[in-house]
Design an enzyme around this catalytic site. Sequence first.
Site, PDB file in Angstrom:
ATOM      1  CB  THR A  77       2.539 -47.350  32.649  1.00  0.00           C
ATOM      2  OG1 THR A  77       3.702 -46.791  32.019  1.00  0.00           O
ATOM      3  CG2 THR A  77       2.370 -48.794  32.216  1.00  0.00           C
ATOM      4  CG  ASP A  93       6.350 -49.412  31.201  1.00  0.00           C
ATOM      5  OD1 ASP A  93       5.937 -48.513  31.949  1.00  0.00           O
ATOM      6  OD2 ASP A  93       6.951 -50.419  31.618  1.00  0.00           O
ATOM      7  CB  ALA A  94       5.565 -43.385  28.941  1.00  0.00           C
ATOM      8  CE  LYS A  95       7.304 -48.047  35.304  1.00  0.00           C
ATOM      9  NZ  LYS A  95       7.709 -48.612  33.989  1.00  0.00           N
ATOM     10  NE  ARG A  96       6.157 -39.635  29.108  1.00  0.00           N
ATOM     11  CZ  ARG A  96       7.422 -39.955  28.901  1.00  0.00           C
ATOM     12  NH1 ARG A  96       8.198 -40.277  29.909  1.00  0.00           N
ATOM     13  NH2 ARG A  96       7.927 -39.950  27.679  1.00  0.00           N
TER      14      ARG A  96
END
Length: 298
Positions: A130, A95-98
């Site tokens: 993510t 879950d890094a939301k790059r």
Amino acid sequence: MEHLSWTERVRANDAQFGPLTAGIDPHLPDLPAVFDDGPDWILRYTDFVLSTIIGSVGFMKFQAAYFEACGLAGMEALSRGMKRARGAGIGVVLDAKRGDIDATSAAYARAYLVPKSAGGSGDFEADCITVNPLMGPDTLEPFVDAARQHGKGILILCRTSNPGAAWLQDRISGNRAISDRVADLIRSIAETTVDAQGLSPIGAVIGATAASEARRLRELLPNAIILAPGMGAQGGDVATVRALRGDHDGDLLVPVSRGLLRVSDRAMSRDDYGQLLLDRIAHFHPLAAGKDDTAKAG
């Protein structure tokens, strides 16, 4: 370990363990004080959690921010933890939301989705990541390409679980909510990557707190794997989880992070904490599967 694509891994692990996804968000003030014994606590803590819960869940979601906040020890813990979980056959979501301009997104995709054998570093390889679509469809293309080439998955933010999500995601643009327009984009990509069993590796993040939007967004995303955060501390309910379930095996993952790891009694022993984790997993398994319409996760 048998090599499976993301959609194959999701179906196999969902069939064995269900959709519950253990969120690994190490934040020392929320954990038993017994782990507070030096700067490398996060290494020992992550190893303890994995030793405790491997065999009880089919999926883990590592929240990159908590590991990054601990510096080099945190990044080592993240690398070791993801490798260990994947080696045990667990489906690992980072879950890094790059999300950035195309060249930068290509670097992120190489860092997290490209195996070492194909030119990646191998240090932070996940099964799925993510991604934030705010900067536009072109920023998603490197992640989609990596997913296609290497059997990986991406989960694109669509209608998130945080209290402020409505400020932008529920706004109307061209007579439609922005979250609907994002769902249209996800669907247009997902339709080109559907496997023989009806699942696409291109999925969406839709909060279990989005009660009024859940069913509509699921209908817009018939082939997507949906990650539905918000159970537990954020108050997501089973009815919303059920509304987000589609027609294909493995098309819903339900992460629980703070509701799994956090304690109010920091004097708790390691053994008691390990048992608490297992008890909470047993509690959340049926809720994640949508088997109790009346219960709310605590």
